[in-house]
Write a protein that holds these residues in place. Structure first.
Motif, PDB file in Angstrom:
ATOM      1  N   GLN A 218      -0.371  -3.787   4.280  1.00 56.00           N
ATOM      2  CA  GLN A 218       0.210  -5.115   4.474  1.00 56.00           C
ATOM      3  C   GLN A 218       1.644  -5.026   4.969  1.00 56.00           C
ATOM      4  O   GLN A 218       2.067  -5.769   5.867  1.00 56.00           O
TER       5      GLN A 218
ATOM      6  N   LYS B 284      -1.071  -2.283  -0.178  1.00 53.89           N
ATOM      7  CA  LYS B 284       0.304  -2.779  -0.069  1.00 53.89           C
ATOM      8  C   LYS B 284       1.001  -2.163   1.142  1.00 53.89           C
ATOM      9  O   LYS B 284       1.733  -2.839   1.867  1.00 53.89           O
ATOM     10  N   GLU B 285       0.766  -0.870   1.360  1.00 55.18           N
ATOM     11  CA  GLU B 285       1.367  -0.198   2.512  1.00 55.18           C
ATOM     12  C   GLU B 285       0.801  -0.752   3.819  1.00 55.18           C
ATOM     13  O   GLU B 285       1.523  -0.943   4.798  1.00 55.18           O
TER      14      GLU B 285
ATOM     15  N   GLU C  85      -4.644  -0.019  -4.480  1.00 47.74           N
ATOM     16  CA  GLU C  85      -3.565  -1.000  -4.471  1.00 47.74           C
ATOM     17  C   GLU C  85      -2.366  -0.502  -3.671  1.00 47.74           C
ATOM     18  O   GLU C  85      -1.773  -1.247  -2.886  1.00 47.74           O
TER      19      GLU C  85
END
Length: 313
Positions: A278, A275-276, A271
């Motif tokens: 994105q 997130k990084e 996760e």
């Protein structure tokens, strides 16, 4: 639309690999998704001949194919690549990790079928399209064209790759993207299908990945990355409550463990990484689209059409 079940088109070989008629699959997927053509915003002609179109009364006669007129008694104009709406390069990761799950419908098959559907859509819209495939090196690359012959050639190339032995093939997305950026001499939309797992090895490799993506952006290309994953296993880590032997499909390294013992830490790490990823893509104005192999092909076509409509706005 009614989502096509991809596995119904496949026949597996006893020694591994798959056989599929990509042209049939692509036609059924696309014709259930969108119809009609749109008018090209580009004008003029290049030196690269693409195909013919009917002559429209009142336009210049300089590009009429008189030899074809002699055979058919009809007026046709030579259509060139500059008349197409868009130039698109489809880029597919064909390293070993893309053939997971190895015994079932996998990430590469999903990517190949998605690419075939896009090619069919491009052809209907008179867009030019090329294909590049990479593992630890660029293994195949074709220029962008919009002809039927070219489409069939690329379908055949993808079908050939479905039958290849992918074991032990590593990934070097960084060098492949740099090479592709140098090969594309005209502004294009670059659509990448990859699980993006190689970049998770280190912060240095992740930085190098975005350097390669920036190379494409610096050359004025629009970039879409389809992050192709088996979400149930690779993101959610949903395995049955029993011991497993996990094998690295690229190195062959094995580890025995119980999924419940590592699931929480694994899911958290994935996760954070996603997130990084994105965040970085947003920073560089790169479209990063989640592509779950169990969710069908419409997710890919929808994302492309949304991107295309934004470009035309």
């Amino acid at each position: 639309m009614v989502e096509m079940k991809a596995t119904s088109f496949f026949r597996g070989f006893p020694d591994g690999g798959w056989e599929v008629n990509l042209e049939i699959l692509a036609r059924q997927v696309v014709e259930g998704f969108i119809t009609g053509l749109h008018k090209s915003p580009f004008h003029g002609f290049s030196v690269e001949f693409a195909e013919h179109r009917l002559y429209n009364s009142g336009e210049s006669v300089k590009n009429i194919d008189w030899k074809l007129y002699g055979r058919t008694d009809k007026l046709f104009v030579k259509r060139f690549e500059e008349e197409t709406n868009l130039r698109c390069q489809l880029v597919i990761d064909i390293s070993s990790s893309m053939y997971y799950p190895s015994s079932d419908y996998n990430k590469f098959i999903f990517s190949a079928c998605s690419a075939a559907a896009l090619m069919y859509l491009f052809k209907k819209q008179r867009d030019a399209f090329g294909l590049s495939c990479f593992s630890d090196k660029l293994e195949f690359s074709s220029p962008a064209k919009s002809t039927t012959v070219h489409q069939k050639y690329l379908f055949a190339e993808l079908e050939r790759m479905m039958k290849r032995d992918s074991r032990g093939t590593k990934t070097d997305v960084v060098s492949a993207l740099h090479e592709i950026a140098e090969l594309l001499h005209k502004r294009s939309m670059v659509i990448i299908f990859s699980d993006m797992l190689e970049s998770a090895v280190s912060a240095e490799r992740q930085s190098a990945l975005f350097g390669a993506l920036q190379h494409l952006k610096h050359n004025k290309h629009e970039v879409i990355v389809f992050n192709v994953l088996d979400f149930s296993h690779e993101v959610k880590f949903d395995f049955k409550n029993r011991p497993y032997r996990f094998t690295d499909v690229e190195t062959g390294e094995e580890v025995k463990l119980h999924p419940l013992e590592v699931k929480e830490k694994y899911v958290t790490s994935v996760e954070i990484y996603r997130k990084e990823l994105q965040l970085k893509c947003t920073q560089y104005h790169i479209d990063l689209i989640d592509a779950d192999i169990s969710a069908g092909f419409s997710q890919v076509l929808q994302a492309y059409l949304i991107k295309r409509s934004r470009m035309r706005a």
